[in-house]
Scaffold this active site. Sequence first.
Site, PDB file in Angstrom:
ATOM      1  N   GLY A   1      -2.227 -15.210  -1.076  1.00 49.48           N
ATOM      2  CA  GLY A   1      -1.612 -14.740  -2.311  1.00 49.48           C
ATOM      3  C   GLY A   1      -0.131 -14.447  -2.109  1.00 49.48           C
ATOM      4  O   GLY A   1       0.424 -14.674  -1.032  1.00 49.48           O
TER       5      GLY A   1
ATOM      6  N   GLY B   1       3.559  -9.105   1.171  1.00 46.74           N
ATOM      7  CA  GLY B   1       3.481  -7.859   1.919  1.00 46.74           C
ATOM      8  C   GLY B   1       3.270  -6.623   1.073  1.00 46.74           C
ATOM      9  O   GLY B   1       3.294  -5.510   1.589  1.00 46.74           O
ATOM     10  N   GLY B   2       3.004  -6.844  -0.239  1.00 43.34           N
ATOM     11  CA  GLY B   2       2.673  -5.698  -1.085  1.00 43.34           C
ATOM     12  C   GLY B   2       1.435  -4.971  -0.563  1.00 43.34           C
ATOM     13  O   GLY B   2       1.269  -3.771  -0.743  1.00 43.34           O
TER      14      GLY B   2
ATOM     15  N   GLU C   1       0.136 -12.386   8.152  1.00 45.86           N
ATOM     16  CA  GLU C   1       0.164 -13.485   7.170  1.00 45.86           C
ATOM     17  C   GLU C   1       1.218 -14.523   7.552  1.00 45.86           C
ATOM     18  O   GLU C   1       0.984 -15.725   7.461  1.00 45.86           O
ATOM     19  CB  GLU C   1       0.466 -12.942   5.774  1.00 45.86           C
ATOM     20  CG  GLU C   1      -0.691 -12.175   5.167  1.00 45.86           C
ATOM     21  CD  GLU C   1      -0.355 -11.468   3.861  1.00 45.86           C
ATOM     22  OE1 GLU C   1      -1.286 -10.998   3.212  1.00 45.86           O
ATOM     23  OE2 GLU C   1       0.833 -11.384   3.501  1.00 45.86           O
TER      24      GLU C   1
END
Length: 228
Positions: free
Chosen positions: A86, A99-100, A107
């Site tokens: 995502g 990175g929210g 990732e």
Amino acid sequence: MSLEEAKQFAARRAVDEYIKKDCIFGVGSGSTVVYAVQRLAERVETEKLKVTCIPTSFQSKQLIIKHKLTLGELETHPVIDVTIDGADEVDAEMTLIKGGGGCLLQEKIVASCSKKFVVIADYTKDSVKLGDRYKKGIPIEVVPMAYVPVQNKIQALYGGEVKLRKAVAKAGPVVTDNGNFILDWIFTDQDLRWDKVDNHLKMIPGVVETGLFVRMCEKLTLGSLKVT
Ligand code: ABF
């Protein structure tokens, strides 16, 4: 299409298009990826696919285990066929803010080991310029002892505001899967060259990784407002 339907649509479409039999699959993190793993589990069951899943976080590892998929790791599978993940925001050049959820380091490592990196997102993530939609800034993973000097250096270099991420106001900092802290840089200049910024930030001692993914995303599968 509701937001959840859009996430599900993008996730299922990407799994159906990009997951081939007997592949090594990088499993991103976040709520949209949950639908991708659900779809993969259905396909593994019905089509008897042999897919080895490499996680990008504790969350995605748990998801792989929950769906009884084959868990792998980079030590044994350093080359990944396709990763589906995502994003928090995607600009017109397919530069991403990620990175929210605090998983940007793993990732980015997994994406960098992938022959194909596919991003799945709903319509709220689609921007012309970074910062148009996502207002929480660019996440930056830092070594805990360095968070204050890194905050000061980024503010002096580029302006804006750099905040230490906390799960709840007045609580302690969020700690990543790698034992680090996350800074969120609320930038003001939307016309920066993000490749240069990414490199520049990583030269600050204490910065481990940034949530800027520049020229990494090859394919974007978007769940739009309208049914397509
Ligand atoms: C992760 O999940 C991220 O890097 C990003 O922060 C987030 C996107 O989440 P969601 O799919 O829940 O909107 O991949």
